[in-house]
Design a protein around this motif. Structure first.
Motif, PDB file in Angstrom:
ATOM      1  N   GLY A 113       4.844  -1.041   3.990  1.00  0.00           N
ATOM      2  CA  GLY A 113       5.503   0.080   3.334  1.00  0.00           C
ATOM      3  C   GLY A 113       6.892  -0.198   2.811  1.00  0.00           C
ATOM      4  O   GLY A 113       7.550   0.709   2.291  1.00  0.00           O
ATOM      5  N   ARG A 135       6.429   0.966   8.779  1.00  0.00           N
ATOM      6  CA  ARG A 135       5.356   1.892   8.442  1.00  0.00           C
ATOM      7  C   ARG A 135       5.686   3.313   8.903  1.00  0.00           C
ATOM      8  O   ARG A 135       5.527   4.282   8.146  1.00  0.00           O
ATOM      9  CB  ARG A 135       4.039   1.410   9.067  1.00  0.00           C
ATOM     10  CG  ARG A 135       2.878   2.402   9.003  1.00  0.00           C
ATOM     11  CD  ARG A 135       2.576   2.865   7.594  1.00  0.00           C
ATOM     12  NE  ARG A 135       2.131   1.769   6.751  1.00  0.00           N
ATOM     13  CZ  ARG A 135       1.942   1.867   5.426  1.00  0.00           C
ATOM     14  NH1 ARG A 135       2.173   3.014   4.825  1.00  0.00           N
ATOM     15  NH2 ARG A 135       1.546   0.824   4.729  1.00  0.00           N
ATOM     16  N   LYS A 177       8.518   4.822   6.691  1.00  0.00           N
ATOM     17  CA  LYS A 177       8.066   5.153   5.338  1.00  0.00           C
ATOM     18  C   LYS A 177       7.172   6.384   5.337  1.00  0.00           C
ATOM     19  O   LYS A 177       7.308   7.283   4.489  1.00  0.00           O
ATOM     20  CB  LYS A 177       7.334   3.953   4.729  1.00  0.00           C
ATOM     21  CG  LYS A 177       7.003   4.136   3.246  1.00  0.00           C
ATOM     22  CD  LYS A 177       8.261   4.280   2.407  1.00  0.00           C
ATOM     23  CE  LYS A 177       7.938   4.416   0.923  1.00  0.00           C
ATOM     24  NZ  LYS A 177       9.136   4.617   0.106  1.00  0.00           N
ATOM     25  N   GLU A 178       6.254   6.454   6.282  1.00  0.00           N
ATOM     26  CA  GLU A 178       5.340   7.597   6.334  1.00  0.00           C
ATOM     27  C   GLU A 178       6.052   8.875   6.752  1.00  0.00           C
ATOM     28  O   GLU A 178       5.696   9.964   6.291  1.00  0.00           O
ATOM     29  CB  GLU A 178       4.190   7.301   7.286  1.00  0.00           C
ATOM     30  CG  GLU A 178       3.221   6.252   6.756  1.00  0.00           C
ATOM     31  CD  GLU A 178       2.065   5.994   7.705  1.00  0.00           C
ATOM     32  OE1 GLU A 178       2.173   6.374   8.898  1.00  0.00           O
ATOM     33  OE2 GLU A 178       1.057   5.410   7.255  1.00  0.00           O
ATOM     34  N   ALA A 223       9.436   9.094   3.649  1.00  0.00           N
ATOM     35  CA  ALA A 223       9.141   8.875   2.228  1.00  0.00           C
ATOM     36  C   ALA A 223      10.424   8.640   1.423  1.00  0.00           C
ATOM     37  O   ALA A 223      10.621   9.209   0.348  1.00  0.00           O
ATOM     38  CB  ALA A 223       8.351  10.051   1.660  1.00  0.00           C
ATOM     39  N   THR A 283      -2.311  -4.169  -2.254  1.00  0.00           N
ATOM     40  CA  THR A 283      -0.862  -4.340  -2.151  1.00  0.00           C
ATOM     41  C   THR A 283      -0.427  -5.423  -3.116  1.00  0.00           C
ATOM     42  O   THR A 283      -1.090  -6.457  -3.221  1.00  0.00           O
ATOM     43  CB  THR A 283      -0.466  -4.744  -0.717  1.00  0.00           C
ATOM     44  OG1 THR A 283      -0.985  -3.790   0.207  1.00  0.00           O
ATOM     45  CG2 THR A 283       1.042  -4.828  -0.567  1.00  0.00           C
ATOM     46  N   LYS A 287       5.371  -5.609   2.266  1.00  0.00           N
ATOM     47  CA  LYS A 287       4.941  -4.619   1.287  1.00  0.00           C
ATOM     48  C   LYS A 287       3.783  -3.782   1.825  1.00  0.00           C
ATOM     49  O   LYS A 287       3.750  -2.566   1.641  1.00  0.00           O
ATOM     50  CB  LYS A 287       4.532  -5.313  -0.018  1.00  0.00           C
ATOM     51  CG  LYS A 287       5.659  -5.899  -0.808  1.00  0.00           C
ATOM     52  CD  LYS A 287       6.586  -4.802  -1.332  1.00  0.00           C
ATOM     53  CE  LYS A 287       5.887  -3.891  -2.342  1.00  0.00           C
ATOM     54  NZ  LYS A 287       6.792  -2.841  -2.857  1.00  0.00           N
ATOM     55  N   ARG A 288       2.850  -4.434   2.469  1.00  0.00           N
ATOM     56  CA  ARG A 288       1.701  -3.714   3.026  1.00  0.00           C
ATOM     57  C   ARG A 288       2.142  -2.693   4.076  1.00  0.00           C
ATOM     58  O   ARG A 288       1.562  -1.614   4.197  1.00  0.00           O
ATOM     59  CB  ARG A 288       0.712  -4.702   3.633  1.00  0.00           C
ATOM     60  CG  ARG A 288      -0.640  -4.094   4.002  1.00  0.00           C
ATOM     61  CD  ARG A 288      -1.536  -5.129   4.663  1.00  0.00           C
ATOM     62  NE  ARG A 288      -1.005  -5.568   5.946  1.00  0.00           N
ATOM     63  CZ  ARG A 288      -0.526  -6.797   6.193  1.00  0.00           C
ATOM     64  NH1 ARG A 288      -0.519  -7.713   5.241  1.00  0.00           N
ATOM     65  NH2 ARG A 288      -0.064  -7.102   7.391  1.00  0.00           N
ATOM     66  N   ASP A 308       9.845  -1.029   0.437  1.00  0.00           N
ATOM     67  CA  ASP A 308      10.079  -0.959  -1.010  1.00  0.00           C
ATOM     68  C   ASP A 308      10.840  -2.173  -1.515  1.00  0.00           C
ATOM     69  O   ASP A 308      10.794  -2.484  -2.704  1.00  0.00           O
ATOM     70  CB  ASP A 308      10.878   0.304  -1.346  1.00  0.00           C
ATOM     71  CG  ASP A 308      10.133   1.570  -0.967  1.00  0.00           C
ATOM     72  OD1 ASP A 308       9.113   1.864  -1.603  1.00  0.00           O
ATOM     73  OD2 ASP A 308      10.562   2.261  -0.027  1.00  0.00           O
TER      74      ASP A 308
END
Length: 350
Positions: free
Chosen positions: A331, A283, A286-287, A290, A46, A328-329, A333
């Motif tokens: 997810g 997380r 984001k997953e 997207a 990351t 950041k780790r 942006d």
């Protein structure tokens, strides 16, 4: 079962993706990649960069309000005269955007929030000044009524109830006057149902098709907002709480529903707020979707890190960078953070 037992270790390894099981001690020593600074940098999964940072800036009229914010050491309310130099420094460091939040004097606050839609209010004047004097940096405006509301809420209030549809009408007008002033992105933080679609339509009808929307899609009713409310002067006026429109900290699936609705209504990006207590939400969002996903490292998070650092209880700079890397780790942006300038300076220094 003890964590150092063979059966526990075997189960743990077995649960990992097969590609990750490539050897065993002593042939495999994961510490080899941690031996040198250059190897740690080389294999970092990351990376945090200045392009990930958005700087929230508090505004004040020079006739009123103290510059210093006691609960946020190191953060000041800026006058319009001070704003270009401060934002210019951020632009020089490569920070992509600033987000503007006003301290509104009490005599300008009303239950109907007319100041929010005044084209010459403090926010609109600040937008015009930044766009004229620091044209290369993005300008983000908060769409919510709490700085302007005599009752401290993000929407209009009647008989103790925060009104949804009536609030949306004035939120749309607020977004349009901000766009007219030159704002690049509006960020509705109010959590009224259906407001993203109505704001999108209002902006388009006003000729602002290119003004983007960042929806505070999952904004929780959190204890971490206290210093922010002091900074904009809304805390003392607040009657009751915001639990009827901000989300319960207990809920995760509901966040996905909120994000889905805002995206369907035209949001260009989504925000999770607060940040650190809700890394799991970042997380999942984001997953699942997207899409550009932002986190807000809120005032309470800043105050804890900064305050503990000033007391010498932790290394404040290391904790600052670790927390930002954590977003950041997870997810994110981009990160709204009051540490933006300090973090950018550390990133530039290497």
């Amino acid at each position: 079962m003890p964590e150092d037992s063979p059966s526990f270790l075997a189960q743990t390894v077995a649960a990992q993706p097969k590609a990750a099981v490539t050897g065993a001690y002593p042939q495999l020593r994961l510490r080899r990649n941690r031996t040198h600074d250059w190897t740690r940098r080389l294999v970092a999964e990351t990376r945090l960069g200045v392009n990930d940072l958005i700087w929230p800036v508090f505004l004040r009229d020079e006739r009123c309000a103290e510059a210093e914010i006691p609960s946020m050491p190191g953060v000041r309310r800026l006058t319009l005269a001070e704003l270009p130099d401060a934002v210019g420094r951020a632009a020089e460091l490569g920070i992509p955007a600033v987000a503007l939040f006003p301290y509104v004097e009490e005599e300008r606050k009303t239950a109907t929030c007319e100041e929010a839609v005044d084209p010459d209010n403090l926010v609109c004047r600040a937008v015009r000044k930044v766009k004229a004097e620091v044209p290369g940096i993005g300008v983000i405006c908060d769409v919510a009524l709490d700085p302007f509301n005599a009752l401290g809420h993000d929407g209009l209030v009647h008989d103790g109830r925060v009104l949804n549809d009536q609030s949306i009408e004035i939120l749309c007008r607020q977004a349009v006057v901000q766009a007219d002033a030159g704002c690049d992105l509006v960020a509705p933080s109010d959590m009224m149902d259906g407001r993203i679609g109505e704001i999108r339509r209002s902006l388009d009808l006003a000729g602002h098709e290119d003004v983007a929307i960042c929806a505070y899609a999952a904004k929780y009713a959190s204890a971490y907002y206290g210093p922010f409310r002091e900074a904009i002067g809304s805390g003392g006026a607040l009657k009751g709480d915001k639990k009827t429109y901000q989300m319960s900290p207990a809920n995760s699936d509901e966040a996905l529903r909120e994000v889905a609705l805002d995206l369907d209504e035209g949001a260009d990006m989504v925000m999770i707020k607060p940040g650190m207590p809700y890394l799991d939400i970042i997380r999942r969002v984001k997953e699942t979707f997207a899409v550009p996903t932002l986190a807000y490292q809120v005032s309470g998070e800043y105050a804890m890190i900064r305050g503990a650092g000033l007391q010498g209880w932790i290394d404040g700079d290391l904790a600052m960078m670790e927390a930002l890397l954590g977003f950041k780790r997870a997810g994110a942006d981009g990160i709204f953070t009051y540490f933006a300038v300090a973090a950018a300076e550390k990133l530039r220094a290497g």
